[in-house]
Design an enzyme around this catalytic site. Sequence first.
Site: not given
Length: 536
Positions: A307, A311
């Site tokens: 994640y 990002k």
Amino acid sequence: MLQLTKSPLFCPATREIKGMSCDRPKISFLCNDLNEIQLQRIYSKNSKINATVIDGFKAVTKELEMPSMVDSGLGIGISNFFEGKNIFLTGGTGLLGKVLVEKMLRSTPLGKIYVLIKADNPKAAWDRLFKELINSELFGCIQEKHGKCYQEFIKEKVIPIVGNICEPNLGMDLDSARAIMEDVNVIIESAAITTLNERYDLLLDTNVNGPQRLMRFAKSCKNLELLVHISTVYVNGEKEGIILEEPLTMGENRRNGNGEICLPLDVSDEINLALRSCKATSNYDTTKDMKRLGMERAKSYGWYNTYHLTKAMAEMVIHETRGDIPVLIIRPSVIESCYREPYPGWIQGNRMFDPIIISYGKGQLPAFLGKPDTPMDVIPLDMAVNTTIAAIAKHGKMHKPEINVYHLASDLVNPLRYSQFFEYIRDYFTSEPLIHYTRDEINERFGGKTNQIKIQKQCKAKAAYAENLCKMYEFLGFFKARFDVGNTQKLLSEMSIEEKNSFAVDVREINWRKYFQEIHIPGLRKHVLNDKRISL
């Protein structure tokens, strides 16, 4: 005590490190010759300092300007900026998106909010909008304010748009796309998959390709004044020391450096790798293999999980492709429940520190990996939303083709340590336990040979869950970075007294013990565990 790994275990009940000496380990980071108290003083003085920032093993001197906390009287002009403005929001049904919609409707004189919603048709989009947002408890204050005119007000202000950021043209029909291109003044990109170890291909498509598609669409918007991207402070990966509010550039690698050759991160190569790997694996093993691939790639480039890596890629893509579009990047730390508004303790979903809190409250997690002195950075949901709105007003009216980054973090101005966090939750659950057994329930659970076998299976499952939880969040227990919040503090100094009251952003006001024991944990019990006995 679960012996999960060879790493030290911090036991909240005894406040001791298991398997180590009784002396609490100290973590050295941040500025040379500046202790924690001095660092806090930095943010309460109007001065310039030279801070030594640890970037891997390199010390870099930066000049940071600390704002005065004196009220300017004029303010940022939040209401003036938002008057009549039209907003296009992705991720409006998510945690931050919902509260953004509620706060903008309640506290700003905006024009319309176009909300991109996954749905089969416009009617289904309206149904989902009303079910998940408009008719939810979160919007109670607005319902009370408008009374019988509430439905009419919502239909005038909020327009659901059928779409999907993972599809070409964001999945919108031509008429909807044209209307937004003509009307929109601010785009807020909040849609993302936030599961830390989700499949690599899914995270890349949503978290990286999604913002890239949105940026292409933004360039077609005739009256666009600002594009806002909701990111996370953890895009900085394994960097240590004070992390400045600076944009990421394409190809950055986050390896600390130990003599190895660090190749630049190529986003296109990673997307192609994920596509090839997905085709090469069998259907049975695809999910498992893609999750493993994502974690391996994240670790190899210096990020803690998939994640965070995706990002970071999203920020790189936005910076690389934005052209002359003004961009605001918002990087919250760990977002937890609302501090004050619209309702203290409101939260959605079991996320970040909450699985740890709930597991500890249920007696399933008697210890957790981490050093007691490790900084634990938390930002209440409403303060994250208020800061975002204030920053939009400030930079939206400037009309400058620049990129600005805001860390929404608390540690440098209102520190919280792991040892304090576990002390607060231990004291709370000592007086307000999650589990209540009657005598009959005890006999039913623990009586008989059959039940003993069942209990053994349950214990093994709980041990496996605890081990997985500790591994997933291990990086937080040994975190060696802290986030500069100079832009947020400067924003606070520019706000008028009225704006500070209407859009509270000052995390220094938070008493962490009171927040966890009287607001957040009761909010978890009420909104996540559906405990009807809890009232806030």
